[in-house]
Design a protein around this motif. Structure first.
Motif, mmCIF file in Angstrom:
data_model
loop_
_atom_site.group_PDB
_atom_site.id
_atom_site.type_symbol
_atom_site.label_atom_id
_atom_site.label_comp_id
_atom_site.label_asym_id
_atom_site.label_seq_id
_atom_site.Cartn_x
_atom_site.Cartn_y
_atom_site.Cartn_z
ATOM 1 N N LEU A 1 -10.819 -16.800 -0.245
ATOM 2 C CA LEU A 1 -10.177 -15.499 -0.062
ATOM 3 C C LEU A 1 -8.787 -15.453 -0.693
ATOM 4 O O LEU A 1 -8.078 -14.465 -0.529
ATOM 5 C CB LEU A 1 -10.085 -15.181 1.435
ATOM 6 N N SER A 2 -8.427 -16.526 -1.375
ATOM 7 C CA SER A 2 -7.126 -16.572 -2.043
ATOM 8 C C SER A 2 -7.187 -15.839 -3.374
ATOM 9 O O SER A 2 -8.244 -15.769 -4.014
ATOM 10 C CB SER A 2 -6.697 -18.016 -2.280
ATOM 11 N N GLY A 3 -6.072 -15.272 -3.781
ATOM 12 C CA GLY A 3 -6.055 -14.551 -5.038
ATOM 13 C C GLY A 3 -4.665 -14.395 -5.604
ATOM 14 O O GLY A 3 -3.655 -14.764 -4.984
ATOM 15 N N LYS A 4 -4.630 -13.816 -6.802
ATOM 16 C CA LYS A 4 -3.376 -13.612 -7.507
ATOM 17 C C LYS A 4 -3.524 -12.441 -8.463
ATOM 18 O O LYS A 4 -4.531 -12.340 -9.169
ATOM 19 C CB LYS A 4 -3.013 -14.889 -8.280
ATOM 20 N N VAL A 5 -2.566 -11.512 -8.447
ATOM 21 C CA VAL A 5 -2.557 -10.414 -9.417
ATOM 22 C C VAL A 5 -1.170 -10.348 -10.045
ATOM 23 O O VAL A 5 -0.167 -10.684 -9.403
ATOM 24 C CB VAL A 5 -2.929 -9.052 -8.786
ATOM 25 N N GLU A 6 -1.122 -9.918 -11.301
ATOM 26 C CA GLU A 6 0.130 -9.839 -12.029
ATOM 27 C C GLU A 6 0.201 -8.567 -12.856
ATOM 28 O O GLU A 6 -0.824 -8.008 -13.259
ATOM 29 C CB GLU A 6 0.286 -11.047 -12.965
ATOM 30 N N GLY A 7 1.418 -8.121 -13.110
ATOM 31 C CA GLY A 7 1.632 -6.957 -13.954
ATOM 32 C C GLY A 7 3.064 -6.917 -14.426
ATOM 33 O O GLY A 7 3.945 -7.551 -13.826
ATOM 34 N N GLU A 8 3.322 -6.175 -15.508
ATOM 35 C CA GLU A 8 4.680 -6.086 -16.008
ATOM 36 C C GLU A 8 4.945 -4.732 -16.645
ATOM 37 O O GLU A 8 4.023 -3.991 -17.008
ATOM 38 C CB GLU A 8 4.980 -7.206 -16.999
ATOM 39 N N VAL A 9 6.225 -4.424 -16.746
ATOM 40 C CA VAL A 9 6.653 -3.156 -17.312
ATOM 41 C C VAL A 9 7.967 -3.369 -18.054
ATOM 42 O O VAL A 9 8.792 -4.194 -17.650
ATOM 43 C CB VAL A 9 6.813 -2.083 -16.201
#
Length: 309
Positions: free
Chosen positions: A3-11
């Motif tokens: 159930l572990s996770g990781k999300v990324e984003g940039e601007v």
């Protein structure tokens, strides 16, 4: 299943990486001024602003709903312009066992790139990825970037005399001595008399009622949560006056210096409270602090009513 996770984003934003990082590391309570439709407030619960281990509390609107988050500032990396937060309470903890947030600003030719990383463990497989929250913080970053780049331009182009002074007074039914005692020795009681305007007053250095002591105000002005760190410069018991010098907080975003003098003068059935602000603006675009003057006059009325009961 895992159930572990990781999300990324940039601007990309036009503001410098250092100034963006400073907002999240030392002045997160200013974000509600920049992005009021998304961030309603940020309060300090433990520690000091800008220090690792401090605990802050967010009020925000995400997916059309009012939400809260209590976070520990785990790390501040000034060299790499990053800040790490660990969420410990709030709405996210209804769906996640753990949730860590890292925001990092990287310098670019005409500004910086802001990168967000969420590392989390869900409570169940039904919990969705926090993609809408990721978009939320990217949008907040855009708001901050626009604000910081506008401010940079304003400060750069303005050159003129920016000193000023405003004054105002109000009559109250309470004795001058009792009113002065509130501001000289018991400013932490003002929130009892005027709770919708003053949320709190904490002692940071020294002792209550002594010159040189440092106090920290939480207040709501023009519909926005704000803070002010002040040194008690002078207490004149004979003339019932107190002088404060603002050294940090929201006012210091617009003023190079800001001194406040409050004096109560006895009158037949009470007293007259006189306020004086002496200041130097950072730019010509900064308005006169007339709404703040009205604010302290209204607080004085509340205190007067409270004391005369």
């Amino acid at each position: 299943m895992s159930l572990s996770g990781k999300v990324e984003g940039e601007v990309e934003i036009k503001a410098p990486a250092e100034k963006f990082r400073e907002i999240f590391s030392g002045r997160p309570h200013h974000i509600s001024n920049v992005s009021p439709d998304k961030i309603q407030g940020c309060a300090l619960h433990e520690g000091d602003w800008g220090t690792e281990g401090s605990v802050i509390y967010w009020d925000y609107v995400h997916d059309g709903k009012a939400k809260v988050a209590k976070e520990i500032v785990e790390a501040i990396d000034e060299k790499n312009h990053s800040v790490t937060f660990k969420v410990v309470e709030g709405d996210l903890m209804e769906e996640y066992k753990s949730f860590k947030i890292v925001v990092q600003a990287t310098p670019k030719s005409e500004g910086s790139v802001v990168h967000w990383t969420f590392e989390f463990e869900k409570l169940s497989a039904d919990v969705p990825e926090p993609n809408t929250l990721l978009q939320f913080v990217l949008d907040v970053s855009k708001d901050i970037g626009s604000h910081l780049s506008q401010k940079e331009t304003t400060v750069r182009v303005t050159k003129m005399s920016l000193s000023g002074k405003v004054e105002g007074e109000v009559e109250i039914k309470a004795p001058a001595e009792k009113f002065r005692e509130i501001f000289s020795g018991r400013p932490h009681h003002v929130s009892n008399a005027s709770p919708e305007k003053i949320q709190g007053c904490a002692l940071h250095e020294g002792d209550w009622g002594t010159e040189g002591s440092v106090i920290y105000w939480d207040y709501v002005h023009d519909g926005k949560a704000k803070v002010a760190k002040e040194i008690v410069e002078a207490i004149d018991e004979k003339n019932h006056s107190v002088t404060f010098k603002v050294v940090a907080g929201d006012l210091m975003e617009e003023y190079k210096s800001f001194k406040i003098v409050v004096q109560a003068t006895p009158k037949s059935e009470g007293s007259v409270v006189h306020w004086t602000f002496e200041f130097e603006k950072l730019s010509a675009d900064v308005p006169e602090p007339n709404t703040l003057l009205q604010f302290v006059l209204d607080v004085s009325k509340d205190i007067g009513s409270h004391l005369s009961q």
